[in-house]
Design a protein around this motif. Structure first.
Motif, PDB file in Angstrom:
ATOM      1  N   GLU A  84       6.400  15.605  17.945  1.00  0.00           N
ATOM      2  CA  GLU A  84       5.168  14.882  18.005  1.00  0.00           C
ATOM      3  C   GLU A  84       5.161  13.998  16.472  1.00  0.00           C
ATOM      4  OE1 GLU A  84       0.263  15.521  17.234  1.00  0.00           O
ATOM      5  OE2 GLU A  84       1.756  17.290  17.345  1.00  0.00           O
ATOM      6  N   LYS A  85       4.842  12.616  16.853  1.00  0.00           N
ATOM      7  CA  LYS A  85       4.886  11.732  15.673  1.00  0.00           C
ATOM      8  C   LYS A  85       3.465  11.131  15.509  1.00  0.00           C
ATOM      9  CE  LYS A  85       9.580  10.199  16.411  1.00  0.00           C
ATOM     10  NZ  LYS A  85      10.052  10.851  15.198  1.00  0.00           N
ATOM     11  N   LEU A  86       3.292  10.822  14.279  1.00  0.00           N
ATOM     12  CA  LEU A  86       1.968  10.382  13.761  1.00  0.00           C
ATOM     13  C   LEU A  86       1.984   8.931  13.241  1.00  0.00           C
ATOM     14  CD1 LEU A  86      -1.326  10.952  13.106  1.00  0.00           C
ATOM     15  CD2 LEU A  86      -0.385  11.609  10.960  1.00  0.00           C
ATOM     16  N   LYS A  87       1.251   8.069  13.703  1.00  0.00           N
ATOM     17  CA  LYS A  87       1.504   6.765  13.184  1.00  0.00           C
ATOM     18  C   LYS A  87       0.172   6.628  12.116  1.00  0.00           C
ATOM     19  CE  LYS A  87       2.373   4.391  17.659  1.00  0.00           C
ATOM     20  NZ  LYS A  87       1.719   3.116  18.342  1.00  0.00           N
ATOM     21  N   THR A  88       0.952   6.210  10.891  1.00  0.00           N
ATOM     22  CA  THR A  88       0.067   6.243   9.771  1.00  0.00           C
ATOM     23  C   THR A  88      -0.002   4.626   9.007  1.00  0.00           C
ATOM     24  OG1 THR A  88       1.823   6.811   8.391  1.00  0.00           O
ATOM     25  CG2 THR A  88       0.464   8.434   9.282  1.00  0.00           C
ATOM     26  N   ALA A  89      -1.097   4.551   8.364  1.00  0.00           N
ATOM     27  CA  ALA A  89      -0.975   3.190   7.599  1.00  0.00           C
ATOM     28  C   ALA A  89      -1.645   3.382   6.406  1.00  0.00           C
ATOM     29  CB  ALA A  89      -1.901   2.169   8.240  1.00  0.00           C
ATOM     30  N   LEU A  90      -1.171   3.233   5.427  1.00  0.00           N
ATOM     31  CA  LEU A  90      -1.474   3.496   3.735  1.00  0.00           C
ATOM     32  C   LEU A  90      -1.928   2.127   3.092  1.00  0.00           C
ATOM     33  CD1 LEU A  90       0.182   5.881   4.562  1.00  0.00           C
ATOM     34  CD2 LEU A  90       0.436   6.336   2.086  1.00  0.00           C
ATOM     35  N   ILE A  91      -2.933   2.086   2.825  1.00  0.00           N
ATOM     36  CA  ILE A  91      -3.481   0.808   2.176  1.00  0.00           C
ATOM     37  C   ILE A  91      -3.533   0.635   0.609  1.00  0.00           C
ATOM     38  CG2 ILE A  91      -5.483  -0.942   2.141  1.00  0.00           C
ATOM     39  CD1 ILE A  91      -4.553  -0.243   5.039  1.00  0.00           C
ATOM     40  N   GLN A  92      -2.869  -0.225  -0.072  1.00  0.00           N
ATOM     41  CA  GLN A  92      -2.673  -0.335  -1.497  1.00  0.00           C
ATOM     42  C   GLN A  92      -3.446  -1.693  -1.973  1.00  0.00           C
ATOM     43  OE1 GLN A  92       0.727   0.973  -3.710  1.00  0.00           O
ATOM     44  NE2 GLN A  92       0.814  -1.239  -4.373  1.00  0.00           N
ATOM     45  N   GLY A  93      -4.708  -1.362  -2.451  1.00  0.00           N
ATOM     46  CA  GLY A  93      -5.481  -2.677  -2.529  1.00  0.00           C
ATOM     47  C   GLY A  93      -5.341  -3.254  -3.730  1.00  0.00           C
ATOM     48  N   ASN A  94      -4.689  -2.736  -4.723  1.00  0.00           N
ATOM     49  CA  ASN A  94      -4.396  -3.259  -5.952  1.00  0.00           C
ATOM     50  C   ASN A  94      -5.347  -3.730  -6.500  1.00  0.00           C
ATOM     51  OD1 ASN A  94      -2.096  -3.877  -7.941  1.00  0.00           O
ATOM     52  ND2 ASN A  94      -2.044  -6.125  -6.949  1.00  0.00           N
ATOM     53  N   ILE A  95      -6.132  -3.015  -7.084  1.00  0.00           N
ATOM     54  CA  ILE A  95      -7.270  -3.602  -7.741  1.00  0.00           C
ATOM     55  C   ILE A  95      -7.028  -3.321  -9.267  1.00  0.00           C
ATOM     56  CG2 ILE A  95      -9.840  -3.223  -8.002  1.00  0.00           C
ATOM     57  CD1 ILE A  95      -9.051  -4.456  -5.201  1.00  0.00           C
ATOM     58  N   GLU A  96      -7.199  -4.285 -10.064  1.00  0.00           N
ATOM     59  CA  GLU A  96      -6.908  -3.969 -11.703  1.00  0.00           C
ATOM     60  C   GLU A  96      -7.846  -2.897 -12.026  1.00  0.00           C
ATOM     61  OE1 GLU A  96      -6.739  -7.398 -13.996  1.00  0.00           O
ATOM     62  OE2 GLU A  96      -5.545  -8.554 -12.627  1.00  0.00           O
ATOM     63  N   GLN A  97      -7.466  -1.935 -12.934  1.00  0.00           N
ATOM     64  CA  GLN A  97      -8.438  -0.801 -13.395  1.00  0.00           C
ATOM     65  C   GLN A  97      -9.688  -1.601 -14.417  1.00  0.00           C
ATOM     66  OE1 GLN A  97      -8.398   2.093 -12.548  1.00  0.00           O
ATOM     67  NE2 GLN A  97     -10.214   2.452 -13.656  1.00  0.00           N
ATOM     68  N   SER A  98      -9.492  -2.604 -15.001  1.00  0.00           N
ATOM     69  CA  SER A  98     -10.391  -3.203 -15.880  1.00  0.00           C
ATOM     70  C   SER A  98     -11.389  -3.887 -14.908  1.00  0.00           C
ATOM     71  CB  SER A  98      -9.868  -4.279 -16.751  1.00  0.00           C
ATOM     72  OG  SER A  98      -9.112  -5.264 -16.066  1.00  0.00           O
ATOM     73  N   MET A  99     -11.216  -3.796 -13.712  1.00  0.00           N
ATOM     74  CA  MET A  99     -11.964  -4.827 -12.849  1.00  0.00           C
ATOM     75  C   MET A  99     -12.767  -3.831 -11.807  1.00  0.00           C
ATOM     76  SD  MET A  99      -9.967  -8.063 -11.808  1.00  0.00           S
ATOM     77  CE  MET A  99     -10.780  -8.660 -10.781  1.00  0.00           C
ATOM     78  N   LYS A 100     -12.258  -2.789 -11.520  1.00  0.00           N
ATOM     79  CA  LYS A 100     -12.550  -1.655 -10.474  1.00  0.00           C
ATOM     80  C   LYS A 100     -13.910  -1.436 -10.569  1.00  0.00           C
ATOM     81  CE  LYS A 100     -11.091   2.602  -8.671  1.00  0.00           C
ATOM     82  NZ  LYS A 100     -10.808   2.222  -7.227  1.00  0.00           N
TER      83      LYS A 100
END
Length: 520
Positions: free
Chosen positions: A228-244
C-alpha cells in the motif's frame, strides 16, 4: 587560586579532552563525518585511563563534555540572541551556564567509572555509566537528550543496530569501539603495562563481535512493505519568525497555506507545520470550516499545527488538528474540540513554559517569548486518524524522546509525524541535527516518517531512516512523495525501557562477576 587556574590552562590532558569534545560536532549533521565519533573520544578515554582519582576523572569528563556541548548546541544561542532581547554578554552567559549544566552528566559517568573500577576492568564500565548519565540527562529538569553520541551514526554501518538496541545502544557501541582501540593501541607500545596487555584479547573480541553483528543486522529485515502506498504533500510556507505572530500577517499566512494546498489535493495526506495557523483555534472557525469542507470534497486529509485556547480553563495548548477525511468516514470532519487532535506533552523550557515565571518574566523579553505559557497534553494520546491511517504525532522537541514515542506506538500505527518550527534557530546546524534525530526514530521504530517545518528542513523519511524527499531551508515549496506502508515491529520498538536497563545493568554485573573471580 591563580596558580590553580594557570595549571589548568597549561595542562595538556585538559586541552586534549576539550579539543576532542569540541571537535566532535563534526561527526553530526550538517558535517556528518560520522567516523570521527569512532576516534575522537579516544582523548577522553586516554585521560580517564590515566586518572589517579575520582575527582580527576570527573574533571576530564566535564572538560570533554563542555567542549562537546559548546560547539554542538551553539545553535541555541541563535534563538536567545535574535529573539530573546538580551544583551550579547547575557545571552553568552546563559549559553555558558547551559553547557556547564549539561557537562555534569558525562562527568558523572566518568566519576562513577573511576569510583567502581579496578586495574583489571578500568574503562569497561564507562559505557554502562554513560548510558545511565544519558538517561538522567533526558529526564532531569524535563530533559535535554540532544547530541547523544548515537545520532552521529545515522549514515554509518552502525545504524543497522538502531532497530535492535536503539540510538542508546549505538552510543554504547561507540564507546566500546573507542575503548577497544585505545587498549589495543596502548598494548602495541614498546612498554606494555600488564593490565593493558591483558585487555588485548577482550578488546579484539569486542571489535570482532561488533563487526559480525553489523553484518548480520544489515541483512536482517524487521518490517516489510504491505504494497500500500500513500500520496503525501508537505507544505513549507517559509514564514519569517519575526513576522509570524504579527497581527497584520495572520490572514496572509493562512491564505498562503490554503493556496499552496488547493493545487495539491490529489494527495491523500497534506501536512502543515507546527503552528502553521498563527491564530487561536476558537477565533478562526470560519477559516477552518472552509478548509475542512474543501479537504472532504477532494477526499483528502490535512493535519496542521495550531494554538488552542480553552476559555473555561484559560489554558493554551500547542496542538495538531485534522481537517477533512478520517478513518470513520465522518462527513462532518473537523469541528471545534473534536477528539482527532494532539496536544504537545513535552514542552520546551523558556520557549513554551517558564519555570519560576514570577521571578524570571520581569527580568527580560527572553522570558516573555510569544506563546510561552502552554499547558501539557497527556503523555499517552490516541493516534491521529487520517484517511484510514493511524498517525503517531510528535511536535518539535518531542522527537528526541524515544520512550514517549514508544508509549504512544500501537499495533495499528502506520506513520510517524513530527512538525516543527526551526525558524527560531536560523541558518545554524540545529535544524540539521533535528532532522537526523527524526531519521533515527524512523529507523528505530521501523515506520516511515513525515517531517513538516515552517522554514526547513521539511523531509520524507522511509522506514530505513533514509531521506526520500527534502525541501532545503528558507524556501517556500511543497514536497510531494509516496510513502510505503509497512507492517511488523522492530525489537527496540517493543522493549525500549527493558533494552536500556539491560545495557546498563548486564555489563556491570558481568564485569563485577569477573573481577570477583579474579580476586578469589
Amino acid at each position: 587560586m591563580i596558580n590553580a587556574v594557570k595549571d589548568a590552562f597549561i595542562n595538556k590532558a585538559n586541552w586534549l579532552c576539550f579539543i576532542s569534545g569540541f571537535s566532535l560536532v563534526l561527526a553530526y549533521a550538517p558535517f556528518s563525518l560520522w567516523w570521527l565519533a569512532l576516534c575522537l573520544p579516544l582523548g577522553l578515554v586516554h585521560c580517564l585511563y590515566r586518572a589517579k582519582s575520582n575527582k580527576e576523572a570527573f574533571k576530564y569528563g566535564f572538560i570533554f563534555a563542555f567542549g562537546w556541548f559548546a560547539s554542538g548546541i551553539s545553535w541555541v544561542h541563535v534563538s536567545i540572541d535574535q529573539f530573546g532581547g538580551l544583551p550579547l554578554a547575557i545571552s553568552l552567559l546563559l549559553m555558558l551556564l547551559l553547557c556547564l549544566y549539561l557537562a555534569l552528566f558525562p562527568a558523572l559517568a566518568c566519576y562513577l567509572t573511576q569510583r567502581f573500577s579496578n586495574s583489571n576492568n578500568k574503562l569497561w564500565l564507562l559505557p554502562s555509566f554513560w548510558l545511565l548519565s544519558e538517561y538522567l540527562r533526558s529526564v532531569v529538569l524535563t530533559g535535554f537528550p540532544w547530541l547523544s553520541l548515537g545520532y552521529s551514526q545515522i549514515d554509518s554501518p552502525l545504524a543497522h543496530f538502531a532497530p535492535v538496541i536503539g540510538e542508546v545502544g549505538i552510543t554504547a557501541i561507540i564507546l566500546l569501539i573507542n575503548i577497544s582501540l585505545y587498549l589495543i593501541i596502548s598494548a602495541n607500545r614498546v612498554k606494555i603495562e600488564a593490565n593493558v596487555a591483558s585487555n588485548i584479547i577482550p578488546s579484539t573480541l569486542v571489535l570482532m563481535t561488533i563487526g559480525i553483528a553489523t553484518f548480520v543486522f544489515a541483512k536482517t529485515t524487521w518490517v516489510t512493505a504491505t504494497g500500500e502506498k500513500l500520496k503525501t504533500a508537505l507544505i513549507q510556507g517559509n514564514i519569517e519568525q519575526s513576522m509570524k505572530w504579527q497581527p497584520e500577517n495572520e490572514w496572509p499566512t493562512m491564505l498562503k497555506y490554503l493556496d499552496l494546498t488547493r493545487v495539491n489535493y490529489d494527495a491523500d495526506l497534506i501536512i502543515w507545520p507546527e503552528s502553521a495557523i498563527p491564530a487561536l483555534e476558537p477565533t478562526v472557525q470560519d477559516y477552518l470550516s472552509t478548509v475542512n469542507s474543501s479537504a472532504i470534497l477532494n477526499n483528502s486529509t490535512i493535519i496542521t499545527g495550531i494554538i488552542n485556547y480553552n476559555f473555561e480553563t484559560k489554558e493554551y495548548f500547542n496542538a495538531l488538528i485534522t481537517l477533512g477525511n478520517t478513518s470513520s468516514n465522518n462527513e462532518q470532519g473537523y469541528y471545534y474540540n473534536h477528539n482527532n487532535r494532539y496536544y504537545k506533552n513535552h514542552l520546551l523550557p523558556i520557549g513554551e513554559f517558564v519555570p519560576f515565571q514570577a521571578w524570571l518574566r520581569p527580568l527580560a523579553p527572553f522570558f516573555n517569548l510569544p506563546m510561552s505559557s502552554f499547558s501539557r497534553g497527556d503523555y499517552v494520546q490516541a493516534n491521529l486518524q487520517a484517511n484510514g491511517l493511524a498517525i503517531l504525532p510528535l511536535i518539535c522537541f518531542e522527537i528526541a524522546f524515544p520512550h514517549q514515542l514508544a508509549a504512544n506506538l500501537t499495533d495499528n500505527t502506520d506513520i510517524l509525524l513530527t512538525v516543527s518550527n526551526d525558524a527560531w534557530f536560523g541558518d545554524s546546524h540545529g535544524p540539521h541535527q533535528h532532522l537526523d534525530i527524526a531519521r533515527m526514530r524512523a529507523l528505530e521504530f521501523g515506520r516511515p516518517l513525515l517531517r513538516s517545518t515552517n522554514t526547513g528542513i521539511t523531509a520524507v523519511v522511509d522506514h530505513f531512516g533514509q531521506v526520500t524527499g527534502i525541501i532545503p531551508q528558507f524556501e517556500q515549496a511543497v514536497l510531494k512523495a509516496q510513502l510505503d506502508i509497512v507492517t511488523g515491529k522492530t525489537p527496540y520498538s517493543q522493549w525500549p525501557q527493558l533494552i536500556l536497563s539491560l545495557m546498563i545493568l548486564m555489563p556491570l554485573m558481568i564485569i563485577k562477576g569477573i573481577s570477583a573471580r579474579q580476586l578469589n
